[in-house]
Design a protein around this motif. Structure first.
Motif: not given
Ligand SMILES: Cc1cc2nc3c(=O)[nH]c(=O)nc-3n(C[C@H](O)[C@H](O)[C@H](O)COP(=O)(O)O)c2cc1C
Length: 241
Positions: A154, A66, A62-64, A209, A211-212, A233
């Motif tokens: 976004q 986009r 799992r990675r974010s 995810q 949050g913004a 969220y």
């Molecule tokens: C509460 C929360 C809010 C987040 N909001 C955003 C967001 O608005 N935009 C975004 O691109 N990533 C967002 N993220 C993703 C984080 O940037 C990401 O989890 C972090 O950089 C770590 O990378 P990974 O998820 O690949 O492990 C959010 C993550 C969390 C937990």
């Protein structure tokens, strides 16, 4: 001291403050949000309850994500993600327990699915009907761009196959936990989003995810009042590029 610091301080539990609190069962808010019966409801394919990618592998992968391919996701995959997020996994006489934990089993978090590109589903905003594992159409149309704009521009929310928006029906939790409910709704949502993110990996999707966002703008897109129910969220989902 800012209002966040104040909130943390004022929502602390102390032994003295917990004494003598009872619950008014006649005022317990309903557990499920309902829409008028005219709204079209679509049953989701039955989710698999076993198999899939081993858990540790999904955690490792799992990675974010986009950036998504402009390829539709099938309804079974959406079903699997929704089930992992909030599906019922144990029904007893008094409770319907869900895949994600919830403080007091009060389940204040609602899931909306904004569909951009899912096979067999018209683009639109849907509400996840937990007890029926179904989606009720709130409104048809392409709202990905609206959601992206509401999330500080976004673009992943526009380019994704679908987005999940989580709201809190705050009274469900406040009924028992009063102001501490504002801690629990976010904890609940975190569990839900993580389950969804891991299920997404297991189905070959990426997610991010979010949050913004401008709260009131998201509330408007999903047609909630921002007071009794408000967005807390979101996550975007699609096939990674
Ligand atoms: C509460 C929360 C809010 C987040 N909001 C955003 C967001 O608005 N935009 C975004 O691109 N990533 C967002 N993220 C993703 C984080 O940037 C990401 O989890 C972090 O950089 C770590 O990378 P990974 O998820 O690949 O492990 C959010 C993550 C969390 C937990």
């Amino acid at each position: 001291m800012g209002f966040g610091d104040e909130f943390q301080r004022l929502s602390k539990y102390f032994r003295e403050s917990l004494k003598g609190r009872g619950l008014d069962w006649d005022r317990k808010p309903p557990l499920y949000k309902k829409y008028p019966s005219e709204n079209k409801t679509i049953e989701l394919p039955r989710p698999d309850r076993e198999g899939g990618q081993p858990l540790y592998e999904a955690v490792q992968e799992r990675r974010s994500v986009r950036n998504y391919k402009n390829t539709p996701v099938n309804a079974k995959t959406l079903s699997q993600v929704l089930w992992a997020a909030q599906g019922i996994t144990l029904a007893t006489e008094y409770h319907q327990f869900r895949a994600s934990p919830s403080a007091g089993a009060l389940y204040p978090v609602e899931t909306y699915c904004q569909v951009n590109n899912v096979e067999g589903l018209e683009p639109g905003l849907y509400h996840y009907q937990v007890p029926y594992h179904a989606l009720t159409l709130v409104k048809e149309g392409s709202f990905g761009l609206d959601l992206a704009r509401a999330a500080l521009g976004q673009k992943m929310l526009r380019d994704s196959a679908f987005n999940l928006v989580w709201t809190a029906v705050i009274e469900r939790s406040k009924w028992k936990y009063e102001q501490r409910a504002y801690r629990y709704i976010y904890l609940d949502a975190g569990h839900i989003a993580q389950n969804a993110a891991l299920a997404a990996v297991s189905c070959g999707l990426g997610s991010c995810q979010v949050g913004a966002f401008f709260d009131e703008e998201v509330n408007r897109v999903i047609e909630v009042d921002g007071e009794a129910e408000f967005a807390i969220y979101m996550s975007s989902f699609g096939i990674p590029k």
